[in-house]
Design a protein around this motif. Structure first.
Motif, PDB file in Angstrom:
ATOM      1  N   GLN A   6      -3.673 -41.159 -12.416  1.00 51.79           N
ATOM      2  CA  GLN A   6      -5.111 -41.067 -12.656  1.00 51.79           C
ATOM      3  C   GLN A   6      -5.513 -39.662 -13.124  1.00 51.79           C
ATOM      4  N   ALA A   7      -5.019 -38.639 -12.412  1.00 51.52           N
ATOM      5  CA  ALA A   7      -5.388 -37.265 -12.753  1.00 51.52           C
ATOM      6  C   ALA A   7      -4.815 -36.870 -14.119  1.00 51.52           C
ATOM      7  N   VAL A   8      -3.591 -37.315 -14.416  1.00 54.25           N
ATOM      8  CA  VAL A   8      -3.000 -36.992 -15.720  1.00 54.25           C
ATOM      9  C   VAL A   8      -3.815 -37.667 -16.838  1.00 54.25           C
ATOM     10  N   LEU A  62      -0.509 -43.945 -20.573  1.00 56.15           N
ATOM     11  CA  LEU A  62      -0.526 -42.480 -20.699  1.00 56.15           C
ATOM     12  C   LEU A  62       0.122 -42.038 -22.014  1.00 56.15           C
ATOM     13  N   GLU A  63       1.086 -42.851 -22.491  1.00 51.38           N
ATOM     14  CA  GLU A  63       1.697 -42.544 -23.795  1.00 51.38           C
ATOM     15  C   GLU A  63       0.630 -42.550 -24.871  1.00 51.38           C
ATOM     16  N   SER A  64      -0.226 -43.585 -24.857  1.00 50.57           N
ATOM     17  CA  SER A  64      -1.235 -43.638 -25.919  1.00 50.57           C
ATOM     18  C   SER A  64      -2.300 -42.557 -25.740  1.00 50.57           C
ATOM     19  N   GLN A 108       3.358 -39.853  -7.681  1.00 48.89           N
ATOM     20  CA  GLN A 108       3.025 -41.005  -8.510  1.00 48.89           C
ATOM     21  C   GLN A 108       3.380 -40.684  -9.945  1.00 48.89           C
ATOM     22  N   GLY A 109       4.573 -40.899 -10.290  1.00 45.12           N
ATOM     23  CA  GLY A 109       5.208 -40.822 -11.604  1.00 45.12           C
ATOM     24  C   GLY A 109       4.715 -40.084 -12.832  1.00 45.12           C
ATOM     25  N   ALA A 110       3.735 -39.211 -12.773  1.00 37.84           N
ATOM     26  CA  ALA A 110       3.357 -38.494 -13.991  1.00 37.84           C
ATOM     27  C   ALA A 110       2.929 -37.076 -13.632  1.00 37.84           C
ATOM     28  N   VAL A 111       3.320 -36.136 -14.481  1.00 35.70           N
ATOM     29  CA  VAL A 111       2.951 -34.730 -14.264  1.00 35.70           C
ATOM     30  C   VAL A 111       2.516 -34.132 -15.597  1.00 35.70           C
ATOM     31  N   TYR A 139      -6.502 -24.207  -8.768  1.00 31.59           N
ATOM     32  CA  TYR A 139      -5.329 -24.830  -9.408  1.00 31.59           C
ATOM     33  C   TYR A 139      -4.206 -25.108  -8.413  1.00 31.59           C
ATOM     34  N   ASN A 140      -4.469 -24.856  -7.140  1.00 34.36           N
ATOM     35  CA  ASN A 140      -3.566 -25.239  -6.062  1.00 34.36           C
ATOM     36  C   ASN A 140      -3.392 -26.765  -6.124  1.00 34.36           C
ATOM     37  N   GLY A 141      -2.157 -27.236  -5.974  1.00 31.42           N
ATOM     38  CA  GLY A 141      -1.884 -28.668  -6.119  1.00 31.42           C
ATOM     39  C   GLY A 141      -2.757 -29.555  -5.232  1.00 31.42           C
ATOM     40  N   LYS A 142      -3.053 -29.081  -4.030  1.00 26.82           N
ATOM     41  CA  LYS A 142      -3.856 -29.899  -3.115  1.00 26.82           C
ATOM     42  C   LYS A 142      -5.306 -29.977  -3.573  1.00 26.82           C
ATOM     43  N   VAL A 143      -5.803 -28.894  -4.147  1.00 18.01           N
ATOM     44  CA  VAL A 143      -7.181 -28.914  -4.675  1.00 18.01           C
ATOM     45  C   VAL A 143      -7.238 -29.884  -5.860  1.00 18.01           C
ATOM     46  N   VAL A 144      -6.247 -29.763  -6.729  1.00 13.84           N
ATOM     47  CA  VAL A 144      -6.215 -30.613  -7.920  1.00 13.84           C
ATOM     48  C   VAL A 144      -6.172 -32.085  -7.509  1.00 13.84           C
ATOM     49  N   ARG A 145      -5.321 -32.391  -6.517  1.00 11.80           N
ATOM     50  CA  ARG A 145      -5.224 -33.782  -6.066  1.00 11.80           C
ATOM     51  C   ARG A 145      -6.523 -34.268  -5.436  1.00 11.80           C
ATOM     52  N   ALA A 146      -7.117 -33.419  -4.573  1.00 10.05           N
ATOM     53  CA  ALA A 146      -8.336 -33.855  -3.872  1.00 10.05           C
ATOM     54  C   ALA A 146      -9.519 -33.971  -4.828  1.00 10.05           C
ATOM     55  N   SER A 147      -9.459 -33.298  -5.971  1.00 10.77           N
ATOM     56  CA  SER A 147     -10.591 -33.387  -6.912  1.00 10.77           C
ATOM     57  C   SER A 147     -10.507 -34.679  -7.747  1.00 10.77           C
ATOM     58  N   VAL A 148      -9.359 -35.349  -7.698  1.00 11.38           N
ATOM     59  CA  VAL A 148      -9.154 -36.642  -8.381  1.00 11.38           C
ATOM     60  C   VAL A 148      -9.709 -36.633  -9.822  1.00 11.38           C
ATOM     61  N   GLY A 149      -9.351 -35.598 -10.561  1.00 11.66           N
ATOM     62  CA  GLY A 149      -9.714 -35.566 -11.980  1.00 11.66           C
ATOM     63  C   GLY A 149     -11.044 -34.881 -12.270  1.00 11.66           C
ATOM     64  N   SER A 150     -11.881 -34.708 -11.247  1.00  9.17           N
ATOM     65  CA  SER A 150     -13.211 -34.108 -11.491  1.00  9.17           C
ATOM     66  C   SER A 150     -13.109 -32.680 -12.029  1.00  9.17           C
TER      67      SER A 150
END
Ligand SMILES: C[S@@+](CC[C@H](N)C(=O)[O-])C[C@H]1O[C@@H](n2cnc3c(N)ncnc32)[C@H](O)[C@@H]1O
Length: 269
Positions: free
Chosen positions: A34-36, A66-68, A95-98, A156-167
């Motif tokens: 989702q975030a990617v 995600l490819e498209s 979850q499979g994408a970075v 840009y801490n990974g936990k902040v990025v995850r908790a922001s869920v794309g926002s």
């Protein structure tokens, strides 16, 4: 398929788990489908720069969209083994994408110049989960920007990025500025500045506060442990309390932010 988690390229990207390495390269990692996807959509709009995307080969079918998105955004992507994806992420079951993204922070002057109506300011927010939730709820409430003061957790801490869920990709984030200088700049730009503090006299639900909520507003929230310093309370236009009806000592920062930002958003809509 990229299969060696010890390849130099992967090792160098792994260093981005550390704040100093991120700051040096001005790059950070975004994980999860989702975030990617949000990062790639932002890149296609010109609001973010994504250097490259890694997709877990064993998740290929699920990640095909995600490819498209990557193709539309002109971002190179590569399939990688689960080991490589795991090496790049810090969750137990990634979850499979970075995505490798460039820093998004924008100067305060740019945000202030934009005619903002609702801004969230965190003074020395330390908990990554809170910072991500604050960014997410500010986005949901339609805020124009979020400011994290100096001494705050790295956005840009990974936990902040995850908790922001794309926002993180939906609006400008300003980072590392002084809280008082931010308050002055926002007020000069025509916003009233309200601070949220449990010990204040003024009640968020009082007619006096309700009467001013529709104005362009910046809300300032304090640190999880010690709240807001006096110099910040003195610098704002008003300090506002969310009433506590039960016996809780205070609200969690992101919960307090949700109530204040939504009160403004409702009044402004
Ligand atoms: C966990 S609280 C800090 C509690 C801390 N013990 C203190 O002295 O303020 C973190 C932030 O959430 C906001 N907050 C929490 N409860 C609040 C309330 N009842 N009214 C207004 N803001 C509140 C404030 O901005 C506060 O600085």
């Amino acid at each position: 398929v990229l299969s060696n988690p010890r390849a130099d390229r992967i090792k160098s990207l792994r260093r981005l788990a550390k704040r100093t390495a991120r700051a040096e390269q001005r790059l950070f990692l975004v994980e999860g489908g989702q975030a990617v996807a949000e990062a790639l959509v932002a890149a296609a709009r010109g609001d973010a720069s994504v250097r490259e995307v890694f997709l877990a080969a064993d998740d290929g079918a699920r990640l095909a969209h995600l490819e498209s998105l990557a193709t539309e955004a002109g971002v190179p992507y590569e399939y990688a083994s689960a080991d490589v994806v795991r090496a790049l992420t810090d969750t137990v079951t990634p979850q499979g994408a970075v995505a490798v993204c460039e820093y998004l922070d924008r100067p305060l002057e740019e945000v202030v110049a934009g005619g903002s109506k609702l801004v969230a300011v965190a003074a020395q927010i330390r908990d990554p989960g809170n910072a991500g939730s604050l960014i997410r709820v500010a986005d949901a409430a339609g805020a124009d920007a979020v400011v994290l003061s100096e001494g705050s957790v790295d956005p840009y801490n990974g936990k902040v990025v995850r908790a922001s869920v794309g926002s993180l990709f939906h609006f400008p984030i300003v980072d590392g500025v002084s809280t008082v200088a931010t308050i002055d700049a926002l007020r000069d730009a025509g916003l009233q500045v309200l601070a949220a503090d449990g010990a204040s006299e003024a009640d968020l639900d009082s007619p006096e506060v309700a009467a001013v909520l529709a104005r362009p507003t910046a809300w300032v929230f304090g640190n999880e442990a010690w709240g807001l310093p006096d110099e910040v309370k003195q610098a704002v236009d008003a300090v506002v309390r969310i009433p506590i009806y039960g016996r809780a000592e205070s609200l969690n920062l992101a919960t307090a932010a949700a109530l204040c930002l939504y009160a403004s958003a409702r009044a402004q809509q």
